[in-house]
Design an enzyme around this catalytic site. Sequence first.
Site, PDB file in Angstrom:
ATOM      1  CB  ALA A  65      -0.891  -0.013   1.230  1.00 31.18           C
ATOM      2  N   GLY A 110       0.691  -5.026   1.151  1.00 32.63           N
ATOM      3  CA  GLY A 110      -0.588  -5.132   0.443  1.00 32.63           C
ATOM      4  C   GLY A 110      -0.445  -5.783  -0.927  1.00 32.63           C
ATOM      5  CD  GLU A 113      -1.997  -7.607   3.584  1.00 28.07           C
ATOM      6  OE1 GLU A 113      -1.767  -6.451   3.170  1.00 28.07           O
ATOM      7  OE2 GLU A 113      -2.420  -7.847   4.734  1.00 28.07           O
ATOM      8  CD  GLU A 133       2.197  -5.328   5.652  1.00 31.65           C
ATOM      9  OE1 GLU A 133       3.120  -6.157   5.753  1.00 31.65           O
ATOM     10  OE2 GLU A 133       1.317  -5.386   4.775  1.00 31.65           O
TER      11      GLU A 133
HETATM   12  N1  DAK Z   1       4.531   3.221  -0.922  1.00 33.67           N
HETATM   13  C1  DAK Z   1       4.893   4.381  -1.543  1.00 33.67           C
HETATM   14  N2  DAK Z   1       5.966   4.517  -2.336  1.00 33.67           N
HETATM   15  C2  DAK Z   1       6.738   3.423  -2.503  1.00 33.67           C
HETATM   16  C3  DAK Z   1       6.444   2.193  -1.872  1.00 33.67           C
HETATM   17  C4  DAK Z   1       5.270   2.105  -1.055  1.00 33.67           C
HETATM   18  N3  DAK Z   1       4.856   0.968  -0.473  1.00 33.67           N
HETATM   19  N4  DAK Z   1       7.415   1.297  -2.215  1.00 33.67           N
HETATM   20  C5  DAK Z   1       8.266   1.966  -3.023  1.00 33.67           C
HETATM   21  N5  DAK Z   1       7.861   3.237  -3.196  1.00 33.67           N
HETATM   22  C6  DAK Z   1       8.502   4.281  -3.988  1.00 33.67           C
HETATM   23  C7  DAK Z   1       9.750   4.823  -3.309  1.00 33.67           C
HETATM   24  O1  DAK Z   1       9.412   5.800  -2.361  1.00 33.67           O
HETATM   25  C8  DAK Z   1      10.506   5.382  -4.491  1.00 33.67           C
HETATM   26  O2  DAK Z   1       9.942   6.615  -4.873  1.00 33.67           O
HETATM   27  P1  DAK Z   1      10.901   7.900  -5.196  1.00 33.67           P
HETATM   28  O3  DAK Z   1      11.759   8.068  -3.993  1.00 33.67           O
HETATM   29  O4  DAK Z   1      11.671   7.471  -6.412  1.00 33.67           O
HETATM   30  O5  DAK Z   1       9.933   9.015  -5.447  1.00 33.67           O
HETATM   31  C9  DAK Z   1      10.202   4.403  -5.624  1.00 33.67           C
HETATM   32  O6  DAK Z   1       8.994   3.733  -5.203  1.00 33.67           O
HETATM   33  C10 DAK Z   1      11.280   3.345  -5.789  1.00 33.67           C
HETATM   34  O7  DAK Z   1      11.513   2.735  -4.531  1.00 33.67           O
HETATM   35  P2  DAK Z   1      12.987   2.574  -3.881  1.00 33.67           P
HETATM   36  O8  DAK Z   1      13.872   3.692  -4.301  1.00 33.67           O
HETATM   37  O9  DAK Z   1      12.792   2.360  -2.411  1.00 33.67           O
HETATM   38  O10 DAK Z   1      13.473   1.236  -4.591  1.00 33.67           O
HETATM   39  P3  DAK Z   1      14.499   0.157  -4.046  1.00 33.67           P
HETATM   40  O11 DAK Z   1      14.714  -0.786  -5.177  1.00 33.67           O
HETATM   41  O12 DAK Z   1      15.672   0.818  -3.396  1.00 33.67           O
HETATM   42  O13 DAK Z   1      13.726  -0.626  -2.880  1.00 33.67           O
HETATM   43  C11 DAK Z   1      11.765  -1.753  -1.898  1.00 33.67           C
HETATM   44  C12 DAK Z   1      12.595  -1.412  -3.190  1.00 33.67           C
HETATM   45  C13 DAK Z   1      10.516  -2.488  -2.370  1.00 33.67           C
HETATM   46  C14 DAK Z   1      12.613  -2.722  -1.054  1.00 33.67           C
HETATM   47  C15 DAK Z   1      11.455  -0.473  -1.130  1.00 33.67           C
HETATM   48  O14 DAK Z   1      10.884   0.485  -2.026  1.00 33.67           O
HETATM   49  C16 DAK Z   1      10.496  -0.708   0.014  1.00 33.67           C
HETATM   50  O15 DAK Z   1      10.881  -1.199   1.057  1.00 33.67           O
HETATM   51  N6  DAK Z   1       9.220  -0.295  -0.175  1.00 33.67           N
HETATM   52  C17 DAK Z   1       8.229  -0.348   0.855  1.00 33.67           C
HETATM   53  C18 DAK Z   1       7.761  -1.776   1.075  1.00 33.67           C
HETATM   54  C19 DAK Z   1       6.745  -1.867   2.219  1.00 33.67           C
HETATM   55  O16 DAK Z   1       7.056  -1.515   3.373  1.00 33.67           O
HETATM   56  N7  DAK Z   1       5.528  -2.289   1.930  1.00 33.67           N
HETATM   57  C20 DAK Z   1       4.458  -2.432   2.871  1.00 33.67           C
HETATM   58  C21 DAK Z   1       3.612  -1.167   2.871  1.00 33.67           C
HETATM   59  S1  DAK Z   1       2.327  -1.242   4.136  1.00 33.67           S
HETATM   60  C22 DAK Z   1      -5.274  -1.787   4.964  1.00 33.67           C
HETATM   61  C23 DAK Z   1      -4.937  -1.491   3.659  1.00 33.67           C
HETATM   62  C24 DAK Z   1      -3.683  -1.753   3.168  1.00 33.67           C
HETATM   63  C25 DAK Z   1      -2.717  -2.282   3.973  1.00 33.67           C
HETATM   64  C26 DAK Z   1      -3.046  -2.574   5.280  1.00 33.67           C
HETATM   65  C27 DAK Z   1      -4.315  -2.322   5.772  1.00 33.67           C
HETATM   66  N8  DAK Z   1      -6.584  -1.474   5.477  1.00 33.67           N
HETATM   67  C28 DAK Z   1      -7.562  -0.715   4.766  1.00 33.67           C
HETATM   68  C29 DAK Z   1      -6.975  -2.001   6.754  1.00 33.67           C
HETATM   69  C30 DAK Z   1      -1.369  -2.503   3.470  1.00 33.67           C
HETATM   70  C31 DAK Z   1      -0.249  -1.989   4.073  1.00 33.67           C
HETATM   71  C32 DAK Z   1       1.052  -2.058   3.378  1.00 33.67           C
HETATM   72  O17 DAK Z   1       1.221  -2.605   2.327  1.00 33.67           O
END
Ligand code: DAK
Length: 259
Positions: A65, A110, A113, A133
């Site tokens: 997400a 997400g 998921e 998360e």
């Molecule tokens: N959100 C926003 N932007 C993201 C992102 C994300 N999840 N993942 C990557 N990006 C963006 C980065 O900010 C970056 O943007 P700029 O800086 O270029 O503007 C671009 O994508 C490229 O990412 P990186 O520079 O970080 O790329 P790397 O290859 O170095 O790293 C990575 C890739 C996948 C390891 C890293 O980007 C990363 O760790 N991303 C976050 C992964 C994460 O933590 N995902 C979980 C998110 S929480 C619900 C609804 C939904 C959910 C829960 C509840 N309800 C309604 C109850 C879901 C929650 C989640 O998914």
Amino acid sequence: MAYETIIVEIEEGIASITLNRSEVLNALNDKVFNELEEAATKLAADNAVRVVIITGGEKVFAAGADISQMASSTAVDVATGEKPSLRAFKAIENMPKPVIASISGFALGGGCELTLVADVRIAADNAQFGLPEIKLGILPGAGGTQRLPRLIGIGRAKELIFSGCFIAADEALRIGLVNKVVPADQLAAETQKMAKRFAVQGAVALRLAKSAVNEGLRMDLEAGLEYEHKCFSLLFATEDQKEGMKAFMEKRPAKFLGK
Ligand code: DAK
């Protein structure tokens, strides 16, 4: 169907939904979830569509997400606000036809998921899965704590949820998170092959088989067996059952009409 954040294409009864925000690794914001829900609802109702594929394209499935959208949320926002993600996931999970997640690169949070609401998962050998998360101070709240243990078992699911660590495609295959792993350059072709194997089957039988599994999992075994029997019996009212058995006896491939 024209959307901003996804691309929907239909060819020979197989629909593909491609996530289309590659600049942020297909991070899922409310716009994506709303469009996914709309597309899933339309494809569910379109009888010409036999199978649906969800993919992120060649480089990344989805990195979760959109964190920038969640960062400033309050508990009240989360508890009482719109929940486009949960609506979209429900619409996809309840589609009365097979849904295949075709996964290349990261499938995180997400994004992971989202793969869990598909019926089967096929991964490229470059795929990485994880529920990070916990590292953001939250938990997998779009079904991860519920669907993942049902799919891979409680202990393995808790390890992924508690550590936030990523696992590679071969490990995902070993623990049953994905059905199949293929070389990255063959993912699209292998996904199509799987989709075609489903698409030639009878649509009513597919629909009821999916329902028997999904609804059965929400029941105790006795009730599930009873429900399975109702679905099974109903299929004897279809032309496809007559055709399937006749074709077997005539030693020819069946030609199902979906009725
Ligand atoms: N959100 C926003 N932007 C993201 C992102 C994300 N999840 N993942 C990557 N990006 C963006 C980065 O900010 C970056 O943007 P700029 O800086 O270029 O503007 C671009 O994508 C490229 O990412 P990186 O520079 O970080 O790329 P790397 O290859 O170095 O790293 C990575 C890739 C996948 C390891 C890293 O980007 C990363 O760790 N991303 C976050 C992964 C994460 O933590 N995902 C979980 C998110 S929480 C619900 C609804 C939904 C959910 C829960 C509840 N309800 C309604 C109850 C879901 C929650 C989640 O998914």
